[in-house]
Design an enzyme around this catalytic site. Structure first.
Site, short mmCIF file in Angstrom:
data_model
loop_
_atom_site.label_atom_id
_atom_site.label_comp_id
_atom_site.label_asym_id
_atom_site.label_seq_id
_atom_site.Cartn_x
_atom_site.Cartn_y
_atom_site.Cartn_z
N SER A 220 -17.08 -26.84 32.15
CA SER A 220 -16.35 -25.57 32.24
C SER A 220 -14.88 -25.84 31.97
CB SER A 220 -16.58 -24.91 33.61
OG SER A 220 -15.93 -23.67 33.68
N HIS A 247 -19.05 -23.11 29.75
CA HIS A 247 -18.67 -21.74 30.10
C HIS A 247 -17.69 -21.21 29.07
CE1 HIS A 247 -19.60 -22.73 34.60
NE2 HIS A 247 -20.69 -22.62 33.87
N ASP A 343 -21.42 -24.78 39.47
CA ASP A 343 -22.54 -24.60 38.56
C ASP A 343 -23.12 -25.95 38.17
OD1 ASP A 343 -24.37 -23.31 36.94
OD2 ASP A 343 -22.98 -23.10 35.26
#
Length: 403
Positions: A220, A247, A343
């Site tokens: 991310s 992401h 995540d």
């Protein structure tokens, strides 16, 4: 998920500077941040040249920098800003166009910490709400990271320095064992580290020798730079399918895949629903779609879906990890790179239960040690490594060796 503590952080609110030629956008962001006790706006200007002139005096910790502006655009201003105020965390903000996606990725390579796609309309309540949440969370995460990496004597808290050999000194846990709280190693065997949700020790699990048949990577904040470094190192050594969930919004993921093709020398594309997994190819989860794998004939295939967001993200790493766990089991090598939030933790636990290998990027080389910190302190990783050592560790695991 916000990684900064609720309320005012130690050292006072995170200092933020807004740089955007739209007074409407600056006003909107100002209203949002006035609602946040953890954030303080110290400057708001309409172009890059004004930002360059004022940044050293205002000393923001985080800057939201528009890409397209008159007088001096964001990409031109970026290196001057970083030179004027080393340690500044810059979030590039741009509308969702192919040109701006390319510019934002160039900015990440030039030292920007993150990017954010601006909504095309201020009348779409849902889009504006998502943008507000993402913006505030990124500011808090990067503000915390700026303070943790600040030189001693600078404003804000400082992370504890790493002990010599601290990453490798954590007591291993039996392969496949559930990460119970009672299994936490004593402080004497693993130095507590400042993880994303408080102080917790890094703990490693016993590595199980299995030749991977798939490589799955999640990242991310700071992820594009980390991915470029990793694939530049690996290049043609990858003779298995590679799945990447970063992401990112639509358009950005296609540009990311093109960049990965150039740095790796392999074919990297946005994944397409129903296509078979092929060795030596890199599949990037498209923006706004979860990417998973499913059993197929004659072999596994990619499936894309728009199921609910997980960890406020789509694409998300957890669905990808869960799916490769069910299809490939122990024959999976999973890598968690820099990123905010957690995540990949739940999917990583499932992979660990089945005996797969997980590697995490270390705190010092991460832009934000959220995602890798979550798995590193959960006892499901075989190794926690600096980014510069990740490629060598991946090659070892692919050769049937310990990382």
């Amino acid at each position: 998920m916000s990684v900064a503590a609720q309320g005012v952080p130690s050292g006072g609110p995170y200092r933020v500077m807004l740089v955007d030629d739209s007074a409407v956008i600056r006003g909107l962001m100002t209203r949002w941040m006035k609602e946040e006790a953890a954030v303080e706006i110290v400057g708001s200007v309409g172009d890059g040249s004004q930002a360059v002139r004022q940044v050293a005096q205002l000393r923001p910790e985080v800057m939201v920098l528009d890409v397209e502006m008159p007088v001096m655009d964001g990409l031109t201003a970026l290196p001057q800003l970083l030179k004027a105020l080393p340690g500044l965390k810059v979030i590039m903000a741009s509308t969702l166009t192919e040109r701006n996606a390319e510019i934002s990725l160039k900015a990440l390579g030039a030292g920007a910490a993150d990017y954010l796609a601006k909504p095309t309309s201020t009348r779409d309540t849902g889009t504006i709400t998502d943008y507000q949440r993402d913006l505030i969370d990124k500011i808090k995460a990067l503000g915390q990271a700026a303070r943790l990496s600040a030189p001693r004597g600078a404003a804000g808290p400082r992370r504890p320095g790493p002990a010599a050999g601290s990453i490798g000194s954590a007591a291993p846990r039996a392969s496949g064992a559930a990460p119970a709280a009672s299994a936490r190693p004593a402080a004497a065997t693993a130095r507590p580290r400042l993880g994303p949700y408080g102080v917790a020790p890094i703990q490693l699990r016993q590595h199980r020798i299995t030749i991977p048949r798939v490589l799955a990577i999640g990242s991310s904040t700071g992820g594009p730079q980390a991915l470029f470094t990793l694939f530049q190192d690996l290049k043609a050594d990858l003779r298995l399918p590679v799945l990447v969930t970063q992401h990112m919004p639509p358009t950005f993921t296609r540009i990311l895949a093109e960049h990965l093709s150039r740095v790796s020398g392999l074919t990297a594309t946005e994944a397409r629903d129903g296509e078979p997994l092929e060795k030596g190819r890199i599949y990037v989860a498209p923006g706004d779609w979860h990417m998973v794998v499913a059993a197929g004939t004659p072999g596994p295939v990619i499936r894309l879906n728009q199921n609910a967001q997980e960890n406020f993200c789509r694409p998300a790493v957890d669905p990808m990890f869960r799916s490769v766990a069910e299809v490939f089991g122990a024959s999976t090598l999973a890598v968690i790179l820099t990123g905010m939030g957690q995540d990949g933790l739940l999917g990583g636990r499932r992979l660990a239960e089945l005996g797969a290998t997980l590697l995490a990027q270390d705190e010092e080389s991460s832009v934000v040690w959220g995602m890798p910190g979550a798995v590193a302190t959960d006892g499901i990783c075989s190794a926690v490594l600096p980014l510069t050592g990740m490629g060598a560790a991946v090659r070892k695991v692919l050769a049937g060796m310990k990382p």
